[in-house]
Design a protein around this motif. Sequence first.
Motif, PDB file in Angstrom:
ATOM      1  N   ARG A 289      42.933  98.369  12.006  1.00  0.00           N
ATOM      2  CA  ARG A 289      42.607  97.441  10.792  1.00  0.00           C
ATOM      3  C   ARG A 289      43.583  96.468  10.230  1.00  0.00           C
ATOM      4  O   ARG A 289      43.674  95.316   9.748  1.00  0.00           O
ATOM      5  CB  ARG A 289      42.484  98.703   9.521  1.00  0.00           C
ATOM      6  CG  ARG A 289      41.832  98.108   8.092  1.00  0.00           C
ATOM      7  CD  ARG A 289      41.722  98.916   6.953  1.00  0.00           C
ATOM      8  NE  ARG A 289      41.120  98.307   6.160  1.00  0.00           N
ATOM      9  CZ  ARG A 289      41.429  97.453   5.339  1.00  0.00           C
ATOM     10  NH1 ARG A 289      42.881  97.046   5.482  1.00  0.00           N
ATOM     11  NH2 ARG A 289      41.053  97.130   4.192  1.00  0.00           N
ATOM     12  N   GLN A 290      45.032  96.861  10.409  1.00  0.00           N
ATOM     13  CA  GLN A 290      46.158  95.890  10.176  1.00  0.00           C
ATOM     14  C   GLN A 290      46.371  94.781  10.634  1.00  0.00           C
ATOM     15  O   GLN A 290      46.589  93.450  10.324  1.00  0.00           O
ATOM     16  CB  GLN A 290      47.327  96.704   9.942  1.00  0.00           C
ATOM     17  CG  GLN A 290      47.719  97.835   8.626  1.00  0.00           C
ATOM     18  CD  GLN A 290      46.976  99.099   9.083  1.00  0.00           C
ATOM     19  OE1 GLN A 290      46.371  99.199  10.152  1.00  0.00           O
ATOM     20  NE2 GLN A 290      47.025  99.911   8.193  1.00  0.00           N
ATOM     21  N   THR A 291      45.964  94.923  12.114  1.00  0.00           N
ATOM     22  CA  THR A 291      45.766  93.970  13.079  1.00  0.00           C
ATOM     23  C   THR A 291      44.635  92.950  12.880  1.00  0.00           C
ATOM     24  O   THR A 291      44.855  91.747  12.760  1.00  0.00           O
ATOM     25  CB  THR A 291      45.722  94.336  14.456  1.00  0.00           C
ATOM     26  OG1 THR A 291      46.738  95.101  14.797  1.00  0.00           O
ATOM     27  CG2 THR A 291      45.671  93.246  15.596  1.00  0.00           C
ATOM     28  N   LEU A 292      43.349  93.546  12.565  1.00  0.00           N
ATOM     29  CA  LEU A 292      42.205  92.553  12.304  1.00  0.00           C
ATOM     30  C   LEU A 292      42.597  91.851  10.821  1.00  0.00           C
ATOM     31  O   LEU A 292      42.129  90.765  10.698  1.00  0.00           O
ATOM     32  CB  LEU A 292      41.053  93.572  12.029  1.00  0.00           C
ATOM     33  CG  LEU A 292      40.479  94.106  13.403  1.00  0.00           C
ATOM     34  CD1 LEU A 292      39.486  95.081  13.189  1.00  0.00           C
ATOM     35  CD2 LEU A 292      39.950  92.951  14.393  1.00  0.00           C
ATOM     36  N   LEU A 293      43.065  92.705   9.967  1.00  0.00           N
ATOM     37  CA  LEU A 293      43.423  91.942   8.507  1.00  0.00           C
ATOM     38  C   LEU A 293      44.252  90.784   8.683  1.00  0.00           C
ATOM     39  O   LEU A 293      44.043  89.788   8.422  1.00  0.00           O
ATOM     40  CB  LEU A 293      44.005  92.985   7.586  1.00  0.00           C
ATOM     41  CG  LEU A 293      44.235  92.277   6.135  1.00  0.00           C
ATOM     42  CD1 LEU A 293      42.941  91.789   5.832  1.00  0.00           C
ATOM     43  CD2 LEU A 293      44.664  93.475   5.268  1.00  0.00           C
ATOM     44  N   LEU A 294      45.495  90.940   9.679  1.00  0.00           N
ATOM     45  CA  LEU A 294      46.494  89.872   9.757  1.00  0.00           C
ATOM     46  C   LEU A 294      45.868  88.678  10.551  1.00  0.00           C
ATOM     47  O   LEU A 294      45.783  87.528  10.129  1.00  0.00           O
ATOM     48  CB  LEU A 294      47.614  90.558  10.578  1.00  0.00           C
ATOM     49  CG  LEU A 294      48.517  89.482  11.219  1.00  0.00           C
ATOM     50  CD1 LEU A 294      49.320  88.771   9.997  1.00  0.00           C
ATOM     51  CD2 LEU A 294      49.582  89.749  12.197  1.00  0.00           C
ATOM     52  N   LEU A 295      44.947  89.013  11.524  1.00  0.00           N
ATOM     53  CA  LEU A 295      43.923  87.924  12.252  1.00  0.00           C
ATOM     54  C   LEU A 295      43.158  87.392  11.083  1.00  0.00           C
ATOM     55  O   LEU A 295      42.932  85.929  11.335  1.00  0.00           O
ATOM     56  CB  LEU A 295      43.386  88.509  13.533  1.00  0.00           C
ATOM     57  CG  LEU A 295      44.228  88.905  14.624  1.00  0.00           C
ATOM     58  CD1 LEU A 295      43.590  89.773  15.629  1.00  0.00           C
ATOM     59  CD2 LEU A 295      45.226  87.792  15.363  1.00  0.00           C
ATOM     60  N   HIS A 296      42.453  87.918  10.620  1.00  0.00           N
ATOM     61  CA  HIS A 296      41.632  87.522   9.369  1.00  0.00           C
ATOM     62  C   HIS A 296      42.360  86.525   8.607  1.00  0.00           C
ATOM     63  O   HIS A 296      41.893  85.293   8.224  1.00  0.00           O
ATOM     64  CB  HIS A 296      41.042  88.615   8.596  1.00  0.00           C
ATOM     65  CG  HIS A 296      39.724  88.280   7.889  1.00  0.00           C
ATOM     66  ND1 HIS A 296      38.459  88.316   8.581  1.00  0.00           N
ATOM     67  CD2 HIS A 296      39.540  87.948   6.604  1.00  0.00           C
ATOM     68  CE1 HIS A 296      37.534  87.959   7.593  1.00  0.00           C
ATOM     69  NE2 HIS A 296      38.385  87.805   6.128  1.00  0.00           N
ATOM     70  N   LEU A 297      43.367  86.754   7.893  1.00  0.00           N
ATOM     71  CA  LEU A 297      44.173  86.204   7.038  1.00  0.00           C
ATOM     72  C   LEU A 297      44.836  84.969   7.709  1.00  0.00           C
ATOM     73  O   LEU A 297      44.766  83.813   7.141  1.00  0.00           O
ATOM     74  CB  LEU A 297      45.059  87.005   6.344  1.00  0.00           C
ATOM     75  CG  LEU A 297      44.759  87.822   5.553  1.00  0.00           C
ATOM     76  CD1 LEU A 297      45.897  89.004   4.953  1.00  0.00           C
ATOM     77  CD2 LEU A 297      43.963  87.303   4.202  1.00  0.00           C
ATOM     78  N   LEU A 298      45.269  85.056   8.831  1.00  0.00           N
ATOM     79  CA  LEU A 298      45.853  83.950   9.566  1.00  0.00           C
ATOM     80  C   LEU A 298      44.858  82.674   9.750  1.00  0.00           C
ATOM     81  O   LEU A 298      45.061  81.773   9.666  1.00  0.00           O
ATOM     82  CB  LEU A 298      46.486  84.199  10.860  1.00  0.00           C
ATOM     83  CG  LEU A 298      47.739  85.081  10.794  1.00  0.00           C
ATOM     84  CD1 LEU A 298      48.181  85.655  12.016  1.00  0.00           C
ATOM     85  CD2 LEU A 298      48.911  84.053  10.033  1.00  0.00           C
TER      86      LEU A 298
END
Length: 149
Positions: free
Chosen positions: A3-12
């Motif tokens: 989830r944190q990785t997906l959120l990071l990619l999403h925000l980037l």
Amino acid sequence: MLRQTLLLLHLLGVIAWLGGMFFAYFCLRPAAAQVLQPPQRLPLWSATFARFLPLMAVAVVVIIASGLHMLFSVGLGAAPIGWHVMFGVGSVMAVVFGAVYLRVFPQLKAHCAASSWPEAGAALNRIRQLVALNLVLGAVVVAAAVSAR
């Protein structure tokens, strides 16, 4: 961790897309108009978009894929209303991006190659309008993200 990785990619992806549109609209556009005549300005935009739009196509795919994964991982019924707003408005933004990338940008590119400056200017103006629309929609998406609990 996923989830944190997906959120990071999403925000980037969101930062690159919105930041790029903001820079192009409020910084590059007025500077180019101030110092370049259309025969130089329009090819600059064509070359800029040729680099920017493919990168943003990747960003849009990453944003949609990561957003859908996070949305479906909690379930549509359990997701905050802000997430639904983000998905709906973000989908409209993606369609607008697709229109710029797949329809209007090729026109700009072709008109620049043919030195058809009035037509190239019209295509660039259409892109400007669509970018302005996406900036407003992007602000709505950010507001929805902030309000989501």
